[in-house]
Design a protein around this motif. Structure first.
Motif, mmCIF file in Angstrom:
data_model
loop_
_atom_site.group_PDB
_atom_site.id
_atom_site.type_symbol
_atom_site.label_atom_id
_atom_site.label_comp_id
_atom_site.label_asym_id
_atom_site.label_seq_id
_atom_site.Cartn_x
_atom_site.Cartn_y
_atom_site.Cartn_z
ATOM 1 N N ILE A 171 -120.456 -0.642 -17.542
ATOM 2 C CA ILE A 171 -121.226 -0.839 -18.332
ATOM 3 C C ILE A 171 -121.266 0.200 -19.348
ATOM 4 O O ILE A 171 -121.323 -0.110 -20.652
ATOM 5 N N TYR A 172 -121.233 1.723 -19.015
ATOM 6 C CA TYR A 172 -121.419 2.611 -19.917
ATOM 7 C C TYR A 172 -120.092 3.122 -20.407
ATOM 8 O O TYR A 172 -120.050 3.472 -21.481
ATOM 9 N N GLY A 173 -118.917 2.993 -19.773
ATOM 10 C CA GLY A 173 -117.614 3.264 -20.278
ATOM 11 C C GLY A 173 -117.405 4.930 -20.405
ATOM 12 O O GLY A 173 -116.801 5.431 -21.003
ATOM 13 N N ASP A 174 -118.131 5.581 -19.510
ATOM 14 C CA ASP A 174 -118.085 6.913 -19.435
ATOM 15 C C ASP A 174 -117.151 7.531 -18.396
ATOM 16 O O ASP A 174 -117.580 7.153 -17.074
ATOM 17 N N PRO A 175 -116.147 7.999 -18.496
ATOM 18 C CA PRO A 175 -115.079 8.321 -17.400
ATOM 19 C C PRO A 175 -115.487 9.321 -16.649
ATOM 20 O O PRO A 175 -114.918 9.217 -15.341
ATOM 21 N N SER A 176 -116.422 10.185 -16.944
ATOM 22 C CA SER A 176 -116.869 10.955 -15.868
ATOM 23 C C SER A 176 -117.485 10.638 -14.600
ATOM 24 O O SER A 176 -117.784 11.160 -13.755
ATOM 25 N N VAL A 177 -117.908 9.187 -15.234
ATOM 26 C CA VAL A 177 -118.795 8.737 -13.856
ATOM 27 C C VAL A 177 -118.479 7.219 -13.724
ATOM 28 O O VAL A 177 -119.161 6.425 -13.271
#
Length: 386
Positions: A171-177
């Motif tokens: 959904i967010y596309g944040d690689p850290s999570v």
């Protein structure tokens, strides 16, 4: 709750977890069976009065693998389940097959979707898969703490399963999570050991939503399996859909729920109909209100029961026909029609099994009603209305 996770691109403070968790507890036993890796645990969490640990069995189901982030007590209960005690049981029941009556394809405006390889009929099994990841629905750890442990869980899976998991939509596309992002976009809830867990089975997660789905799913915790069956006939190359949202909510409520939870706007046939669909829901509610009236002056009729079934079908709610069939069975029984009662009690039993599985809470009631209509308390409760 996990739905309130806040993801930011500057959260690479993740590396500080190495220091924060110098005191992470690691079990010291030399035999971790049935786990293939030494469990890695948080410190004791007062809010749940337990630690949470990562338990992985990389050889589970002929090398598919499974990782579970849960309490030691629940992990012990899971280890006693049949799939861990008898490695052949899943394959013998057709669970986790290499192939099935479906294929995955890119769909315009939807991303990946699941389509039928050939014609399917109501009740046909479409998928039956165990999850790669089961994660306790705690609300104690910080986002980055949780990500740390879930990354361990995914990293310990066999390479093919790990890559399959990480290929799922986010959904967010944040690689850290990224591990939690996959969870948020693809998880189903499964109760294990008396606690709700989030389960990610990629094969089912590829199925898109429709408010009038042509398939229905249920989860069987005793064999850790997510089942999907056809809820109505599905044509070759037709998209297979399931419902992510409560089907009886009005159009705007369904739209808002899907936007808040999954960040998309539904454009299925019911949502395109909008107000007309809401009017149909009002008719369904009125019919059900009349049919569940068991007072002496009730005006409920078998005609209303038949109309209710038709309304469900017109709205594409075949996946939820257990409700309508149940009302029909009881209504026919209340006017002394053995034939009608048996017909709809059987259909109700089939529909409730489709929706909840063979351990469905109402299954025995419908089975018994079909066997012995006169023995049920509803027998001839109402006078036939001509």
């Amino acid at each position: 709750m996990w739905s309130e996770m806040k993801f930011t691109l500057n959260t690479f403070a993740f590396i500080t977890l190495t220091c924060a968790y110098q005191d992470i507890l690691q079990l010291t036993a030399t035999d971790y069976a049935p786990w293939s890796h030494q469990p890695v645990c948080t410190e004791h969490l007062d809010a749940i009065n337990s630690r949470l640990c990562v338990y992985t069995n990389a050889t589970f189901s002929n090398g598919r693998g499974i990782s579970i982030f849960t309490t030691p007590q629940i992990a012990d209960e899971v280890a006693q389940l049949l799939p861990f005690q008898d490695p052949a049981v899943l394959a013998s029941h057709g669970i986790n097959p290499d192939d099935g009556p479906w294929y995955v394809q890119q769909l315009p405006g939807k991303g990946m979707g699941v389509l039928a390889k050939h014609d399917l009929h109501r009740g046909d099994r479409i998928t039956a898969y165990t999850p790669y990841l089961l994660a306790h629905m705690e609300n104690v750890l910080s986002t980055m703490e949780r990500e740390h442990f879930l990354r361990i869980a995914i990293d310990q899976l066999p390479a093919a399963s790990r890559e399959h998991y990480l290929s799922l939509a986010t959904i967010y596309g944040d690689p850290s999570v990224v591990v939690q992002d996959v969870v948020k976009a693809n998880a189903f809830e499964m109760q294990v050991g008396g606690q709700m867990h989030l389960a990610i089975s990629p094969e089912t997660s590829r199925m898109n939503h429709a408010c009038s789905p042509n398939a229905q799913y249920y989860l069987a915790p005793d064999i850790l399996t997510h089942f999907v069956h056809a809820a109505r006939d599905i044509s070759k190359d037709e998209e297979i859909t399931i419902s992510y949202s409560p089907p009886y909510k009005p159009h705007r409520a369904r739209q808002q729920y899907l936007l808040d939870a999954f960040h998309f706007t539904c454009s299925c046939s019911r949502c395109r109909n909008g107000e007309a669909s809401d009017m149909a829901l009002e008719e369904i509610d009125a019919l059900q209100s009349s049919l569940r009236d068991w007072s002496a002056d009730s005006t409920a009729t078998v005609k209303q029961a038949e109309t209710l079934i038709q309304k469900y079908k017109e709205e594409g709610l075949e996946a939820f026909l257990d409700v309508a069939y149940g009302y029909a069975a009881l209504t026919y029984n209340a006017v002394g029609s053995v034939r009608g009662t048996k017909k709809y009690a059987k259909l109700a039993a089939e529909a409730v099994t489709l929706k909840y599985g063979p351990s469905a809470p109402d299954l025995q009631m419908w089975t018994e009603l079909e066997r012995n209509p006169q023995g049920h308390s509803s027998w001839r409760w109402r006078k036939p209305v001509k």
